[in-house]
Structure formats: C-alpha cells, structure tokens
Write an enzyme that holds these catalytic residues in place. Structure first.
Site, PDB file in Angstrom:
ATOM      1  N   HIS A   1       0.851  -0.922   0.272  1.00 23.33           N
ATOM      2  CA  HIS A   1       0.047   0.029   0.070  1.00 23.33           C
ATOM      3  C   HIS A   1       0.784   1.522   0.257  1.00 23.33           C
ATOM      4  O   HIS A   1       1.916   0.793   0.638  1.00 23.33           O
ATOM      5  CB  HIS A   1      -1.003  -0.042   1.471  1.00 23.33           C
ATOM      6  CG  HIS A   1      -1.536   0.729   1.198  1.00 23.33           C
ATOM      7  ND1 HIS A   1      -3.152   1.204   0.147  1.00 23.33           N
ATOM      8  CD2 HIS A   1      -2.153   2.845   1.736  1.00 23.33           C
ATOM      9  CE1 HIS A   1      -3.646   2.378   0.686  1.00 23.33           C
ATOM     10  NE2 HIS A   1      -3.320   3.107   1.569  1.00 23.33           N
TER      11      HIS A   1
ATOM     12  N   GLU B   1       8.450   1.405  -3.029  1.00 26.49           N
ATOM     13  CA  GLU B   1       6.702   0.029  -2.880  1.00 26.49           C
ATOM     14  C   GLU B   1       8.087  -0.836  -3.725  1.00 26.49           C
ATOM     15  O   GLU B   1       8.100  -1.984  -3.258  1.00 26.49           O
ATOM     16  CB  GLU B   1       5.857   0.746  -3.497  1.00 26.49           C
ATOM     17  CG  GLU B   1       5.001   1.201  -3.212  1.00 26.49           C
ATOM     18  CD  GLU B   1       3.894   1.205  -4.015  1.00 26.49           C
ATOM     19  OE1 GLU B   1       2.805   0.970  -3.841  1.00 26.49           O
ATOM     20  OE2 GLU B   1       3.416   2.501  -4.196  1.00 26.49           O
TER      21      GLU B   1
END
Length: 118
Positions: free
Chosen positions: A34, A104
């Site tokens: 996320h 990420e």
C-alpha cells in the site's frame, strides 16, 4: 481459486477488495503493498493518487509504503514492513507518488526475499 499448495499470494497494484472468506482460508499467505504508512491513509477510497493527495493535504512530513498481510478488512492486516520517504513542501501528488513507487519496488522485493527464505 487458489491452489492448496500455494505458499504466498502477492497483491501489487490489485485494486479490488478480496472476499473475507478467502482471507480466512489463507491467513498470512496473502500480502499487499500500500502506498502509505498504514494505518494512516488506508481504507476505502485510499488508493493511487487519492493517497498522495491526502498525504499532502494533511501536511505530512513523511510518507512511504507498507507491506501487510491481507485480512477481511481494508488495509488492516498486520504490518510486515514499512519504508519511508520525505514529503517536501513543494511536492505535487505526482512527484510524491513517483518517490513512493520507487520505494514500493524495493520494499516488496525485500519482503518477498525474507518470506520465501523462511
């Protein structure tokens, strides 16, 4: 259907909410990444550019990403790892998104290596 011998399911860029039953059948076998530091900026409607706009509007000084186990809630599973990036006063949501996305990619690979080696 997930084959019974599956070790790990990775959701990356998967924008659908999984049925609560599948998360009960596969506890700690499904992970997600996320683009925020959960529990901040998670939950319904918090995906993609919405997250980065909200971070900037809240005048946060740092953001980042979270890899977490998927449970029946939305972005509420146990956190595996978080990585941080600064939020600059001059940031646009697009600039912040780019910096977070780079983190990420690194963080997800680190977590996968850890989980698959254990």
């Amino acid at each position: 259907n997930i084959p019974k011998d599956t070790d790990l399911v990775v959701l990356a860029g998967y924008l659908s909410i999984l049925d609560g039953e599948i998360t009960k059948e596969w506890p700690n076998k499904i992970i997600n990444i996320h683009p925020s530091l959960l529990p901040k900026f998670g939950g319904k409607g918090m995906y993609g550019m919405n997250v980065h706009k909200a971070v900037i509007e809240a005048k946060e000084r740092q953001s980042g990403c979270t890899v977490h186990y998927v449970n029946a809630g939305i972005d509420t599973g146990d956190i595996i790892k978080q990585s941080f990036v600064p939020v600059f006063l001059s940031d646009t949501p697009q600039e912040l998104q780019k910096r977070v996305l780079e983190e990420e990619h690194l963080t997800l690979v680190e977590v996968l290596k850890e989980l698959l080696n254990n």
